[in-house]
Design an enzyme around this catalytic site. Structure first.
Site, mmCIF file in Angstrom:
data_model
loop_
_atom_site.group_PDB
_atom_site.id
_atom_site.type_symbol
_atom_site.label_atom_id
_atom_site.label_comp_id
_atom_site.label_asym_id
_atom_site.label_seq_id
_atom_site.Cartn_x
_atom_site.Cartn_y
_atom_site.Cartn_z
ATOM 1 N N ASP A 1 38.623 36.249 45.752
ATOM 2 C CA ASP A 1 38.334 37.654 45.498
ATOM 3 C C ASP A 1 36.998 38.024 46.131
ATOM 4 O O ASP A 1 36.847 39.083 46.750
ATOM 5 C CB ASP A 1 38.271 37.931 43.992
ATOM 6 C CG ASP A 1 39.497 37.412 43.241
ATOM 7 O OD1 ASP A 1 39.940 36.293 43.546
ATOM 8 O OD2 ASP A 1 39.993 38.121 42.359
ATOM 9 N N ARG B 1 39.846 40.133 30.520
ATOM 10 C CA ARG B 1 40.691 39.098 29.916
ATOM 11 C C ARG B 1 39.950 37.755 29.922
ATOM 12 O O ARG B 1 38.775 37.685 30.286
ATOM 13 C CB ARG B 1 42.027 39.014 30.654
ATOM 14 C CG ARG B 1 41.917 38.455 32.051
ATOM 15 C CD ARG B 1 43.281 38.373 32.721
ATOM 16 N NE ARG B 1 43.168 37.863 34.061
ATOM 17 C CZ ARG B 1 43.890 38.303 35.088
ATOM 18 N NH1 ARG B 1 44.758 39.285 34.923
ATOM 19 N NH2 ARG B 1 43.743 37.764 36.279
ATOM 20 N N GLU C 1 44.578 45.036 39.721
ATOM 21 C CA GLU C 1 44.883 43.716 40.278
ATOM 22 C C GLU C 1 46.218 43.744 41.022
ATOM 23 O O GLU C 1 46.368 43.138 42.075
ATOM 24 C CB GLU C 1 44.956 42.709 39.122
ATOM 25 C CG GLU C 1 45.342 41.300 39.527
ATOM 26 C CD GLU C 1 45.365 40.347 38.341
ATOM 27 O OE1 GLU C 1 45.548 40.816 37.206
ATOM 28 O OE2 GLU C 1 45.190 39.141 38.563
ATOM 29 N N GLU D 1 39.256 35.438 31.768
ATOM 30 C CA GLU D 1 38.905 34.864 33.074
ATOM 31 C C GLU D 1 37.442 35.218 33.367
ATOM 32 O O GLU D 1 36.570 34.429 33.128
ATOM 33 C CB GLU D 1 39.841 35.379 34.166
ATOM 34 C CG GLU D 1 41.270 34.904 33.952
ATOM 35 C CD GLU D 1 41.998 34.553 35.233
ATOM 36 O OE1 GLU D 1 41.427 33.894 36.102
ATOM 37 O OE2 GLU D 1 43.170 34.946 35.343
HETATM 38 C C1 BGC Z 1 42.501 35.687 39.168
HETATM 39 C C2 BGC Z 1 42.476 36.075 40.612
HETATM 40 C C3 BGC Z 1 42.323 34.807 41.382
HETATM 41 C C4 BGC Z 1 43.559 34.027 41.138
HETATM 42 C C5 BGC Z 1 43.760 32.806 41.931
HETATM 43 C C6 BGC Z 1 43.719 34.882 38.957
HETATM 44 O O1 BGC Z 1 43.990 34.554 37.681
HETATM 45 O O2 BGC Z 1 42.377 36.755 38.324
HETATM 46 O O3 BGC Z 1 41.871 37.179 40.975
HETATM 47 O O4 BGC Z 1 41.962 34.919 42.695
HETATM 48 O O5 BGC Z 1 43.767 33.780 39.778
HETATM 49 O O6 BGC Z 1 44.898 32.941 42.519
#
Ligand code: BGC
Length: 712
Positions: free
Chosen positions: A353, A344, A599, A346
């Site tokens: 993570d 996506r 996720e 990001e």
């Molecule tokens: C990401 C996560 C990240 C988070 C922050 C998300 O949109 O995909 O993995 O750690 O935002 O809370």
């Protein structure tokens, strides 16, 4: 190292969205005995000499904190240069430098795209003479076959274009070369090549290829024939919906285009300047002049060139699928930086993570070089802002720290040191670890994500019910402890951080006299903060039982949940959670056909529905952190803290009757350590191999052993 060379720019591409092709034609007096190309770009590039690809680095120069560091690649191109006329072509796109992955506010501050490359090709002839071809005013630029490319939005390619109108480049005498550094990380390369396992015609009547594995990379095709102007257009998805139809709403605004316009005749293609996260591809358009066949297509996995060092094998098919998902989750998200997801809009170096998964990651693959580069970016960001934020390299103009996320500045270097044992690397990182912690002492954290995606969240919230202040205090205490250890490991005085750790622990005990969620218990136990560990462990067990032996933990609690149980006498319950098949659990997603880590615990729910389209990746490695419990507790392979890099080993397996056999191995800097247990004739048997002096603990009895293989 290009420091004395000049950047050349394609001014026509400054508005962004275009992919300029830089061209230099040159004469080689004879075939050189050696030819070397040094090159980098402000964006991502690929180079060709007489239409043959230079090197195998995909998406060079990779992603770094460009304000401070831009890697230069060096390629041996001897085999590509011939006597006489040669053409060097370099195509670039905005990539991580100025593409849509960059936060609009940061982009606005950067203004136009500086669509530039810098290069030097050195030819060495048999008589020792050299010829240098530098980026200068003799180069031209124009529009090539790549019409458009962007990390999020995919690639548009017109194979009919073989040379458009070329204009002279602008030589940018002002542009600095100070940030140029030699290639530091692993290069990104192609790995597995998968054929489709099925051609599906969905209920909606769409033609969909299933590659059987969620992956990061791109599809390639090879056609026996086609007519100029015919098109191949593909769409990408990780899952099919509950009706079996193609579903990719979870990609959000990432357009992920793959649009190819054919020339006449046989042809093949794979994208050059983008990547996709997918298991399924939908054939939206295909040349009508030839019959469609799935055999024309393959999917190529693309990720950093990391070597597999870990292995997890059990007698349980579903567990093995979970292990496979953990490894694939890592491969898919180790594309130059440790990312959250590959599909996506990001695909970012989310620090939280990264820190929860780092231990598993360093066991699964040799990631030292990969992390070395990322840790340099951490240090660079700390150099800029005194701290790191949520994402490294930072894609936004602000640096907003968050507990459990930004603490990657301390946790990642410490774990990389423990796993690989390089003191010089820890020494190099100590400054940024210390500066970061001192900044948090002064300023606190700027943001709270809470126990991200914890299932005890109030409806509509992503953050779980664990108190953010508790997480913050726990992580600060943990930072102090690790920083003290890091100082001491390097022979320095860690007393300031020992004292701070003690104070932080006491404050935690004063401020949080009860624990209210599974994650609160887990942090208090795993970070050694609970005054009464037995009571805290019993409290955790009670909450799990009250939830029908299921977890409720999110990103913060999950990685340590099984450790907190097995370290406090509840190994059986830890296995119950590991083996739990119903929602929420690790094996729930396996049962629903996952081939990578999800996720969300309920990415797809029991009814087969997707829980949301907004925050629903099927390829996030974070919950794969359970891998380190399998290596370290279930199979018991541990690194004593005075044995960094597995210079010393402790193996203390914790078997369970519900699994017939379980085995883990890690190819360490000192050789292979492996631990296997299985049940036979009513007894548990162990086969343990250690490459160095070790302590093996079986049924509470400690055996001090030399390197070798031992059976118990
Ligand atoms: C990401 C996560 C990240 C988070 C922050 C998300 O949109 O995909 O993995 O750690 O935002 O809370």
């Amino acid at each position: 190292m290009l420091k004395d060379k000049h950047w050349i720019k394609a001014d026509f591409a400054a508005c962004g969205g275009l992919c300029p092709l830089f061209r230099k034609e040159f004469e080689a007096a004879e075939k050189p005995v050696k030819a070397t190309l040094e090159i980098t770009a402000k964006g991502v590039y690929y180079a060709e000499i007489d239409s043959k690809r230079v090197g195998d680095f995909i998406l060079a120069p990779g992603w770094t904190t460009y304000e401070k560091r831009l890697q230069v690649q060096v390629y041996d191109v001897t085999g590509l240069i011939k006597a006489g006329k040669n053409t060097l072509d370099v195509t670039i796109s905005e990539g991580w430098y100025h593409g849509n992955i960059i936060n609009p506010h940061k982009k606005a501050a950067q203004n136009d795209w500086d669509a530039a490359i810098i290069a030097c090709l050195t030819l060495t002839y048999a008589d020792g003479k050299t010829q240098e071809i530098d980026t200068d005013e003799s180069w031209f630029c124009g529009k090539g076959a790549v019409q458009y490319a962007d990390i999020y939005n995919g690639e548009i390619y017109d194979a009919r274009v073989c040379g458009g109108e070329f204009v002279p480049v602008t030589v940018d005498l002002q542009a600095s070369t100070e940030t140029l550094i030699p290639q530091e990380g692993e290069k990104i390369v192609e790995h597995e090549v998968l054929a489709p396992i099925e051609l599906i015609v969905t209920p909606k009547g769409e033609k969909v290829l299933d590659f059987g594995q969620n992956l990061t990379g791109y599809p390639a095709f090879c056609l026996p024939d086609a007519k100029a102007g015919e098109k191949i257009s593909l769409s990408f998805a990780e899952i099919l919906d509950k009706d079996g139809d193609f579903y990719n709403e979870n990609y959000r605004d990432a357009k992920c285009q793959y649009l190819y316009t054919c020339r006449d005749g046989a042809q093949s293609y794979k994208p050059h300047l983008t990547f996709y996260g997918f298991r399924y591809i939908r054939i939206d358009e295909f040349p009508s002049s030839i019959p469609f066949s799935p055999d024309y297509f393959t999917a190529i996995a693309v990720y950093s060139d990391i070597r597999k060092t870990g292995e997890l094998i059990s007698s349980d098919k579903e567990l093995n699928q979970l292990f496979s998902n953990i490894f694939w989750g890592q491969k898919c998200n180790f594309l130059d930086v440790p990312t959250d997801c590959p599909q996506r809009n990001e695909r970012l170096g989310w620090t939280g993570d990264a820190q929860v998964f780092v231990k598993t990651a360093t066991y699964n693959y040799d990631t030292e070089r990969f992390y070395r580069k990322w840790m340099s970016d951490i240090a660079a960001e700390v150099g800029i802002a005194g701290k790191i934020g949520m994402i490294v390299p930072n894609n936004s103009p602000d640096t907003i720290s968050a507990e459990a996320w930004s603490d990657a500045a301390v946790i990642v270097p410490w774990q990389v040191y423990l796993s690989y044992g390089d003191k010089a690397l820890l020494e190099r990182q100590l400054d940024s670890m210390t500066t970061y912690v001192e900044t948090v002492i002064r300023e606190g954290y700027n943001h709270h994500f809470g126990d991200w995606l914890g299932l005890d969240a109030p409806a509509g919230s992503y953050t779980g019910s664990t108190r953010p202040e508790l997480i913050a205090q726990a992580y600060l205490a943990y930072d102090f402890e690790l920083l003290a250890k890091a100082h001491e490991a390097l022979g320095r005085d860690g007393s300031r951080y020992r004292v701070l750790h003690e104070e932080a622990k006491n404050k935690f005990r004063t401020d949080f006299t009860d624990y209210r969620t599974q994650t609160e218990h887990v942090l208090a136990l795993h970070f050694g903060l609970a005054e009464d560990a037995a009571k805290a462990a019993a409290g955790l067990v009670q909450l799990i039982h009250e939830n029908n032996d299921h977890l409720t933990t999110g990103f913060v609690g999950t990685p340590y949940l099984l450790h907190a149980l097995s370290d406090n006498g509840y190994t059986e319950l830890a296995y119950t959670l590991l083996l739990q098949k119903s929602y929420p659990s690790w094996l729930f997603s396996v049962r629903l056909g996952a081939t990578t880590m999800w996720e969300h615990w309920d990415g797809i729910n029991e009814k087969g529905e997707v829980w949301s389209k907004d925050m629903n990746s099927f390829n996030h490695y974070a919950y794969g952190a359970v891998g380190d419990w399998v290596y370290g507790k279930a199979c018991g392979i541990q690194i004593p803290e005075d044995g960094a890099g597995f210079a010393k080993v402790r193996v203390a397996p914790l078997p369970d009757k519900r699994i017939d056999s379980l085995q883990a191995s890690i190819d360490t800097r000192h050789g292979k350590v492996s631990s296997k247990w299985y049940h036979k004739d009513g007894k548990t048997r162990y086969e343990i191999t250690v490459p160095v002096c070790a302590e093996i603990v079986i049924d509470g009895k400690t055996h001090k052993v030399e390197a070798g293989t031992y059976l118990f």
